[in-house]
Design a protein around this motif. Structure first.
Motif, PDB file in Angstrom:
ATOM      1  N   PHE A 153      58.894   7.704 -91.888  1.00 48.08           N
ATOM      2  CA  PHE A 153      58.763   7.793 -90.440  1.00 48.08           C
ATOM      3  C   PHE A 153      57.670   8.794 -90.061  1.00 48.08           C
ATOM      4  CE2 PHE A 153      59.794  10.662 -86.933  1.00 48.08           C
ATOM      5  CZ  PHE A 153      59.555   9.807 -85.882  1.00 48.08           C
ATOM      6  N   LEU A 154      57.699   9.916 -90.786  1.00 47.75           N
ATOM      7  CA  LEU A 154      56.691  10.931 -90.491  1.00 47.75           C
ATOM      8  C   LEU A 154      55.290  10.383 -90.715  1.00 47.75           C
ATOM      9  CD1 LEU A 154      58.180  14.205 -91.920  1.00 47.75           C
ATOM     10  CD2 LEU A 154      57.512  13.735 -89.581  1.00 47.75           C
ATOM     11  N   GLN A 155      55.150   9.686 -91.869  1.00 46.73           N
ATOM     12  CA  GLN A 155      53.811   9.169 -92.175  1.00 46.73           C
ATOM     13  C   GLN A 155      53.378   8.158 -91.125  1.00 46.73           C
ATOM     14  OE1 GLN A 155      54.493   7.929 -96.123  1.00 46.73           O
ATOM     15  NE2 GLN A 155      53.776   9.840 -97.023  1.00 46.73           N
ATOM     16  N   SER A 174      54.485   7.799 -88.072  1.00 45.04           N
ATOM     17  CA  SER A 174      54.225   8.347 -86.744  1.00 45.04           C
ATOM     18  C   SER A 174      52.919   9.119 -86.723  1.00 45.04           C
ATOM     19  CB  SER A 174      55.376   9.234 -86.283  1.00 45.04           C
ATOM     20  OG  SER A 174      55.453  10.364 -87.109  1.00 45.04           O
ATOM     21  N   SER A 175      52.610   9.785 -87.845  1.00 42.57           N
ATOM     22  CA  SER A 175      51.336  10.507 -87.824  1.00 42.57           C
ATOM     23  C   SER A 175      50.168   9.546 -87.858  1.00 42.57           C
ATOM     24  CB  SER A 175      51.253  11.507 -88.967  1.00 42.57           C
ATOM     25  OG  SER A 175      51.203  10.832 -90.184  1.00 42.57           O
ATOM     26  N   LEU A 230      49.902   8.305 -84.465  1.00 39.37           N
ATOM     27  CA  LEU A 230      49.394   9.409 -83.672  1.00 39.37           C
ATOM     28  C   LEU A 230      47.879   9.528 -83.772  1.00 39.37           C
ATOM     29  CD1 LEU A 230      51.627  12.423 -83.829  1.00 39.37           C
ATOM     30  CD2 LEU A 230      49.216  12.839 -83.630  1.00 39.37           C
ATOM     31  N   VAL A 251      46.228   6.920 -81.841  1.00 39.94           N
ATOM     32  CA  VAL A 251      46.235   7.222 -80.409  1.00 39.94           C
ATOM     33  C   VAL A 251      45.169   8.255 -80.080  1.00 39.94           C
ATOM     34  CG1 VAL A 251      47.580   8.270 -78.577  1.00 39.94           C
ATOM     35  CG2 VAL A 251      48.650   6.631 -80.097  1.00 39.94           C
ATOM     36  N   VAL A 252      45.112   9.279 -80.943  1.00 37.80           N
ATOM     37  CA  VAL A 252      44.144  10.338 -80.687  1.00 37.80           C
ATOM     38  C   VAL A 252      42.725   9.785 -80.699  1.00 37.80           C
ATOM     39  CG1 VAL A 252      43.157  12.440 -81.600  1.00 37.80           C
ATOM     40  CG2 VAL A 252      45.623  12.155 -81.545  1.00 37.80           C
ATOM     41  N   ASN A 300      42.044   7.843 -77.743  1.00 41.21           N
ATOM     42  CA  ASN A 300      41.878   8.765 -76.624  1.00 41.21           C
ATOM     43  C   ASN A 300      40.462   9.309 -76.575  1.00 41.21           C
ATOM     44  OD1 ASN A 300      44.332   8.592 -75.516  1.00 41.21           O
ATOM     45  ND2 ASN A 300      45.139  10.468 -76.406  1.00 41.21           N
ATOM     46  N   ASN A 322      37.999   9.057 -73.612  1.00 44.12           N
ATOM     47  CA  ASN A 322      37.515  10.230 -72.905  1.00 44.12           C
ATOM     48  C   ASN A 322      36.013  10.225 -72.781  1.00 44.12           C
ATOM     49  OD1 ASN A 322      40.080  11.017 -72.827  1.00 44.12           O
ATOM     50  ND2 ASN A 322      39.930  12.394 -74.578  1.00 44.12           N
ATOM     51  N   GLU A 361      35.170   7.920 -70.164  1.00 40.11           N
ATOM     52  CA  GLU A 361      35.603   8.292 -68.825  1.00 40.11           C
ATOM     53  C   GLU A 361      34.826   9.481 -68.286  1.00 40.11           C
ATOM     54  OE1 GLU A 361      37.589   7.110 -66.496  1.00 40.11           O
ATOM     55  OE2 GLU A 361      37.591   5.354 -67.775  1.00 40.11           O
ATOM     56  N   VAL A 362      34.781  10.531 -69.104  1.00 39.23           N
ATOM     57  CA  VAL A 362      34.208  11.763 -68.590  1.00 39.23           C
ATOM     58  C   VAL A 362      32.701  11.694 -68.571  1.00 39.23           C
ATOM     59  CG1 VAL A 362      34.177  14.260 -68.820  1.00 39.23           C
ATOM     60  CG2 VAL A 362      36.204  12.978 -69.447  1.00 39.23           C
ATOM     61  N   GLY A 363      32.144  10.861 -69.409  1.00 45.62           N
ATOM     62  CA  GLY A 363      30.697  10.775 -69.500  1.00 45.62           C
ATOM     63  C   GLY A 363      30.088  10.387 -68.176  1.00 45.62           C
ATOM     64  N   TYR A 377      51.200  18.165 -82.696  1.00 42.62           N
ATOM     65  CA  TYR A 377      50.664  18.146 -84.062  1.00 42.62           C
ATOM     66  C   TYR A 377      51.310  19.248 -84.885  1.00 42.62           C
ATOM     67  CZ  TYR A 377      46.842  15.487 -81.930  1.00 42.62           C
ATOM     68  OH  TYR A 377      46.114  14.578 -81.259  1.00 42.62           O
ATOM     69  N   TYR A 393      27.358  18.117 -74.616  1.00 41.64           N
ATOM     70  CA  TYR A 393      27.362  16.968 -73.709  1.00 41.64           C
ATOM     71  C   TYR A 393      26.235  17.091 -72.680  1.00 41.64           C
ATOM     72  CZ  TYR A 393      28.763  13.940 -69.896  1.00 41.64           C
ATOM     73  OH  TYR A 393      28.764  12.985 -68.905  1.00 41.64           O
ATOM     74  N   LEU A 434      50.321  14.127 -94.026  1.00 41.75           N
ATOM     75  CA  LEU A 434      50.441  14.150 -92.565  1.00 41.75           C
ATOM     76  C   LEU A 434      49.117  14.420 -91.891  1.00 41.75           C
ATOM     77  CD1 LEU A 434      53.686  16.195 -92.186  1.00 41.75           C
ATOM     78  CD2 LEU A 434      53.272  13.922 -91.304  1.00 41.75           C
TER      79      LEU A 434
END
Lengths: 391, 305
Positions: free
Chosen positions: A22-24, A26-27, A30, A33-34, A37, A41, A44-46, B185, B262, B304
């Motif tokens: 599960f840990l593996q 989820s990481s 994760l 997702v990062v 993101n 970003n 978006e921010v550009g 994290y 940037y 991890l």
């Protein structure tokens, strides 16, 4: 080893290994997702632009670059709205995807880096048109394909930034000033001197536009110099004045202050008249002024870059903007001043007489157009700006 | 977990001829397996990095200019006080965030791994990871809503008669936003480390008369030190390069290295050379941190990271 003990060990080990899995998992999820993101970003921010596919498309845009039925427009935030895109599509059959930028320099940087090859229409300001023409980035317009150039007001028939409108069609104009809630500011706010005199009470209550030429220029003007000063010591004086004001500056924002000033988180925001007037339509307690010392007088134009994948649609877009009825509708909705006399004549009188939208001559007389400056002075502007924003 | 099942003896006894083939296969197989990812990395990581390195060696290059002459001018420019200040600010943001994350994350991880009932642990971990499933941009905007002068936090403070805070557009907002972003994290990594904590040692410490506090510092912390190092470095690395939080929450005086880079490419001041040199510096800094992570990090928690 007794069997029951062994059984329990086994089950505990599967329990542990399942948790480790599960840990593996989820990481892994994760990090996915990062990563996504990060990509989001950047987009978006550009300069608040988004990727063409996620831009405000009308209908279901296919999103492929160079698609013949889709026009990619790169614009300031307040020059388009969904209704414009819908109307344009119903009249021409062309889908439009709009991306936004918040300063001429951001737009130029993106175009020069090759990141803007999908755009067929851009809205650079006057001095940026000159600069882009010098850099050979703009298509010379075929004026026989444009309908309605003759209805432009005389001062935009042959503008100094682009003689005879050879590469650009003036689309909007306006001033740069301050928007604020008068009830929050004791005394009369008339311009920069108010900010300097009252800065102790305005700690982190001011936002300035995130644009070196506008901010430095406006302070240069306040000090009695020109927006386009080529004098290094004058630039330094303006920079020092801004450093003095720094504790009062909450942030450098071209857009994004609207909410905060309406809710009372900020006291004063430097803003383009278009953005200020759009906000004031919703928040009538706010007031807009052109600083007493004068402001910049800008014209934003429509140009077709040489890299445009779809110039025919770009001409359609320009003609749509030049059409007096369309233009008058846009002025009513988006609150920019129009250089188009025929469109101006169609406006309701409360807009025609709005001194914020169409400032009287005596105000305009104090204003100045931003013009390109030499490479050396550009570097000086940039260097002071970096110092100011990095300190 | 080694179970005590009898191990079957080596199944194949190979002839010398097939062992050659096997050895060849052993060489080729990993290459084939790694080729797609390797190609991907080469195309999208190595080549761009080399391009940045090349640009960083052209002094003061701006877009639209031809490359002429190489030199270290851009790197020397970084040593101007103003840029050093920006780099220093980035590092202090990263260190501050790391410390806050450790202080907040350790008790949480300890609670989940040691104190909470076993069957709840997965659920608790999921709850902790859940915020990461929203865009970090959205989370930064949420913090604006909370921290702004007329925002949620000040309404609450006013309701209980406390003076309001003015943290938005200042350093506190940056620390809050970054710590919030990276806390999950460090909790995950500390959890993995604490889960393996040998509780018999704690019992032994208690039996030998150590008060809980001493046992914690003498037994728990040393055992989880690799996890602390791994988690801390991971937070340090990510916050060192963070762009969104300082940009949105930090206001006019929160220029960090990432924002400065940037600006050199897409902002008002266009100086590709300086931007590239700063990028290379950031890459070096992060690489150094990763090297430390590999050397001192929790090897068993590597899966991890």
């Amino acid at each position: 080893m007794p069997p029951n003990l062994r059984l329990s060990r086994l089950s505990s080990s599967t329990f542990l290994s399942s948790r480790r899995r599960f840990l593996q998992l989820s990481s892994a999820a994760l990090s996915g997702v990062v990563l996504s993101n990060c990509a989001g970003n950047l987009a978006e921010v550009g300069g608040t632009e988004s990727s063409p596919t996620s831009g405000s498309a009308v209908g279901n845009a296919t999103g492929t670059t160079g698609d013949k039925s889709t026009l990619y427009v790169y614009s300031w935030t307040n020059y388009t709205d969904p209704e414009l895109l819908r109307d344009f599509q119903s009249k021409t059959g062309i889908q439009v995807v709009v991306d936004n930028y918040d300063s001429n320099e951001t737009m130029l940087a993106k175009m020069q880096a090759g990141g803007g090859s999908q755009y067929s229409v851009i809205f650079p300001s006057d001095y940026m048109v000159t600069q882009m023409v010098e850099l050979g980035m703009l298509t010379e317009l075929d004026q026989s394909r444009l309908r309605g150039l003759a209805t432009l007001k005389p001062q935009w028939q042959n503008p100094s930034y682009d003689p005879n409108n050879a590469h650009s069609v003036p689309a909007t104009w306006g001033t740069t000033g301050f928007v604020f809630d008068p009830t929050r500011l004791p005394g009369e706010m008339r311009g920069w001197d108010y900010l300097f005199d009252n800065q102790a009470q305005l700690t982190r209550q001011i936002t300035l536009i995130n644009d070196v030429r506008e901010v430095m220029g406006s302070v240069l003007r306040f000090l009695g110099y020109s927006f386009n000063s080529e004098n290094a010591s004058e630039l330094e004086a303006a920079y020092k004045k801004l450093v003095e004001l720094k504790p009062a500056i909450a942030n450098f924002l071209t857009n994004g202050w609207e909410d905060q000033i309406a809710s009372g988180d900020l006291s004063v925001s430097m803003a383009y008249s278009t953005d200020a007037l759009s906000l004031m339509a919703e928040a009538p307690n706010l007031k807009y002024i052109v600083p007493e010392s004068g402001s910049s007088l800008w014209t934003d134009t429509i140009v077709i870059p040489k890299t445009a994948p779809h110039p025919d649609a770009a001409y359609e877009w320009i003609n749509y903007f030049l059409n007096p009825e369309n233009n008058a509708n846009l002025v009513s909705r988006l609150k920019f001043a129009t250089p188009n006399q025929a469109a101006f004549d169609l406006l309701p009188s409360e807009l025609k007489e709005d001194p914020n939208l169409f400032p009287p001559e005596e105000v305009l007389a104090k204003c100045e157009r931003i013009a390109p400056v030499s490479e050396k002075i550009t570097e000086a502007f940039d260097s002071y700006w970096t110092q100011l924003t990095s300190a | 977990m080694s179970t005590s099942t009898p191990v079957t003896p080596a199944t194949e006894r190979s002839s010398p001829d097939s062992s050659m083939q096997q050895r060849l296969a052993k060489l080729v197989q990993p290459l084939i397996l790694l080729a797609p990812a390797g190609f991907w990395l080469f195309l999208l990581l190595v080549i761009p990095t080399l391009l940045i390195l090349q640009l960083s060696l052209v002094p003061g290059i701006r877009p639209g200019q031809p490359i002429q002459g190489f030199g270290l001018g851009n790197y020397l420019e970084i040593f101007q006080p103003i840029y050093l200040r920006v780099i220093g600010r980035s590092i202090s943001y990263a260190i501050g965030t790391t410390v806050i994350c450790l202080l907040l994350g350790f008790p949480v991880a300890y609670w989940i791994a040691v104190l909470a009932p076993k069957r709840w642990r997965n659920l608790l971990l999921i709850c902790f990871v859940l915020p990461l499933w929203t865009s970090s941009l959205l989370r930064a905007y949420a913090w604006i809503t909370i921290l702004r002068p007329t925002g949620v936090l000040n309404s609450l403070l006013a309701a209980i008669g406390l003076p309001g805070q003015t943290w938005l557009n200042r350093d506190p907002a940056v620390f809050i936003g970054m710590s919030y972003s990276f806390l999950p994290y460090i909790v995950l990594i500390l959890y993995a480390s604490l889960e393996k904590l040998d509780k018999r040692l704690l019992e032994a410490a208690a039996d030998l008369g150590a008060p809980p506090q001493t046992a914690f510092w003498q037994v728990t912390v040393p055992q989880t030190l690799p996890g602390i190092a791994a988690g801390g470095l991971l937070v340090f690395i990510t916050s060192l390069g963070d762009f969104v939080v300082p940009e949105l929450l930090g206001g006019a005086s929160s220029m960090t290295t990432a924002r400065l880079i940037y600006n050199q490419f897409l902002g008002a001041t266009r100086n590709w050379g300086l931007g590239s040199a700063l990028s290379i510096l950031l890459i070096l800094g992060v690489s150094l941190a990763i090297a430390l992570l590999i050397k001192y990090g929790d090897r068993n928690a590597d899966g991890l990271v």
